[in-house]
Design a protein around this motif. Structure first.
Motif, short mmCIF file in Angstrom:
data_model
loop_
_atom_site.label_atom_id
_atom_site.label_comp_id
_atom_site.label_asym_id
_atom_site.label_seq_id
_atom_site.Cartn_x
_atom_site.Cartn_y
_atom_site.Cartn_z
N PRO A 16 -35.87 -2.98 4.61
CA PRO A 16 -34.59 -3.53 5.06
C PRO A 16 -33.69 -4.00 3.93
N ALA A 17 -34.26 -4.65 2.90
CA ALA A 17 -33.43 -5.11 1.78
C ALA A 17 -32.86 -3.91 1.02
N GLY A 18 -33.70 -2.93 0.73
CA GLY A 18 -33.23 -1.74 0.02
C GLY A 18 -32.17 -0.99 0.81
N GLU A 19 -32.39 -0.85 2.11
CA GLU A 19 -31.41 -0.17 2.96
C GLU A 19 -30.07 -0.88 2.94
N ASN A 20 -30.11 -2.22 2.95
CA ASN A 20 -28.84 -2.96 2.96
C ASN A 20 -28.11 -2.86 1.63
N ILE A 21 -28.84 -2.78 0.52
CA ILE A 21 -28.19 -2.54 -0.76
C ILE A 21 -27.49 -1.18 -0.74
N ARG A 328 -26.92 -8.07 0.81
CA ARG A 328 -25.47 -8.12 0.99
C ARG A 328 -24.81 -8.87 -0.15
N ILE A 329 -25.46 -9.99 -0.57
CA ILE A 329 -24.92 -10.76 -1.70
C ILE A 329 -24.95 -9.93 -2.98
N ALA A 330 -26.10 -9.34 -3.29
CA ALA A 330 -26.24 -8.56 -4.51
C ALA A 330 -25.36 -7.31 -4.47
N GLY A 331 -25.28 -6.68 -3.30
CA GLY A 331 -24.43 -5.49 -3.18
C GLY A 331 -22.98 -5.81 -3.49
#
Length: 476
Positions: A16-21, A328-331
């Motif tokens: 999920p984290a990778g997908e959101n990036i 979302r923050i890092a992206g």
């Protein structure tokens, strides 16, 4: 020699984290490659959040229905296990990621299946299952989102016992007659709830003083009481010294400190998580393989202006929704830096700071009763030096709760900062309580003054009316 392929961003890990990036960087117009060695969607989609909730939902719905007059008599029989398993299989896509692949194609991201390793600054080497090799070069950022794996303690006999971890507990196709669970975590509590409802005789062995140790003590106490009433055995203050399995398919025996033995048909070790960083090339960039990856508030690795880590792997908050939030923050930060933004908003609650990880962390545990919390517990607030007051209320006394189910049992707590009169945390335990926590999250994140919360009128008769009762109790 393998020719290098350039992208703006390379993401290592497709949970999920990778997908959101990937989603955020593609939305910003950056070319993005995703590297995944298993299924796109990650642990949450196939072996954790999604299948566990699919197993739990029938158990919780039946439990609540049995306390509703006019309906209780119709739901006294056992669960249809095959239907429950089929429901779980549907939500995991039968452990196929075709739908995720369609989504990646739709946003123009490139997937590389295989094992990815950092290969020096801004580089990732990928080895496919067929033995093909690729070198990916990131113009702007590499993001590590490899998540965690279950930890099984190195006990005598553990290897031959072939214990379940969370993966087996959420994907099993047979109900064990007797299930031993070691641990007091969310996994232990939720899987005890699910498998007890499916027909297993469950015994939970907790080293500490109770279940759900990261929440207010009453949360674990209420969950343990309900498990016991359902027929499970919950033992605290016990430690496992060894494990023995009788043949390939025979029963499994755990040996406790002091020599007592317990026998089961399966053993679930719910004893923590470790970062999946042991073989991703951290040593090529001066980091230690097998360690958690430390990051700043924007999820960037200190000393590496091109390297980010999001999700469980950075150890900030081992929860799917927080990993997605971090992404979302890092992206946004990656996109801003790629666009040449001279300054990022990295202050508290800024657009490029994952402040909620430490100040407003929400969690819902889908046990019977449900337990949900956000922010600081009373003990955490006191340790942090805040001058606080905890206000408790019996959820069962709220009209909406009494209408929800006969004999409704639950409890709510808010932790109030007495100097600023804002909420630092809140906890709710009871049937349906998971849906209460987001209102508390908004109050904590927004630092809404108690005086203003008086004007947030809960509808009657809902369980949310507990907010009014808590505020009345606070004001006396």
């Amino acid at each position: 020699m393998t020719e290098a392929v350039e992208y703006d961003v390379v993401v290592l890990g497709g949970g999920p984290a990778g997908e959101n990036i990937v989603d955020r960087t593609r939305a910003a117009g950056l070319s993005t490659a995703l590297v995944e060695s298993e299924l796109v969607g990650g642990e949450c989609s196939y072996w954790a959040c999604v299948p566990s909730k699919a197993l739990l939902r029938p158990a919780l719905a039946r439990s609540e229905a049995r306390r509703v007059p006019g309906l209780a008599g119709a739901v006294q029989g056992p669960l249809d296990t095959e239907a429950v398993f089929a429901h779980r299989d549907y939500w995991t896509g039968a452990w196929k990621d075709d739908g995720q692949l369609d989504w990646l194609d739709s946003i123009g991201a490139h997937l590389y299946r295989g094992h990815g390793r950092l290969y020096g600054v801004r580089k990732v080497a990928v080895t496919s299952p067929e033995g093909e090799h690729h070198i990916l070069v990131a113009r702007h950022a590499v993001v590590v989102a490899t998540g965690t794996r279950a930890v099984v303690p190195d006990l005598p006999g553990i290897a031959g016992a072939r214990p379940w971890t969370s993966r087996e507990a959420t994907s099993a196709r047979r109900v064990p007659g007797r299930l031993l669970i070691v641990g007091g975590s969310v996994v232990a509590a939720e899987m005890a709830t699910a498998w007890q409802a499916l027909g297993s005789r469950v015994t939970v062995l907790v080293r500490g003083s109770g279940l759900l140790p990261r929440m207010e003590p009453f949360a674990g106490e209420l969950v343990a009481e309900a498990l016991t009433e359902a027929g499970a055995v919950v033992r605290t203050g016990v430690a496992v010294e060894a494990v023995v399995r009788d043949g390939p398919a025979g029963p499994v025996t755990v040996v406790l400190e002091g020599g007592e033995t317990l026998e089961g048909d399966e053993l679930l070790m719910a004893t923590g998580r470790a970062p999946r960083t042991e073989d991703i090339g951290l040593e090529t960039v001066g980091l230690t393989p097998g360690d958690w990856i430390g990051v700043d508030e924007g999820c960037r690795v200190p000393g590496h202006d091109w390297l980010y880590a999001v999700g469980d792997v950075n150890h900030r908050a081992l929860l799917t929704h927080q990993g997605k939030y971090q992404a979302r923050i890092a992206g946004a930060a990656i996109a801003a830096r790629a666009a040449g933004s001279p300054a990022l908003d990295e202050g508290r609650w800024g657009a490029h700071a994952a402040t909620a990880d430490t100040e407003a962390l929400p969690q819902a545990v889908f046990t019977d009763p449900e337990a949900a919390a956000v922010g600081l517990t009373l003990a955490e607030a006191e340790r942090a030096g805040h001058r606080v007051r905890a206000v408790d209320y019996d959820l069962g006394k709220v009209s909406g709760a009494g209408l929800y189910a006969d004999g409704y049992r639950g409890r709510a707590r808010i932790v109030v900062d007495l100097d600023r009169e804002v909420l630092l945390g809140a906890t709710f335990v009871g049937p349906g309580a998971a849906e209460l926590v987001h209102a508390a999250t908004v109050a904590v994140v927004g630092e809404v003054p108690i005086g203003r919360l008086w004007h947030a009128v809960p509808s009657f008769p809902t369980i949310s009316e507990v907010w009014l009762r808590l505020l009345e109790a606070y004001r006396g």
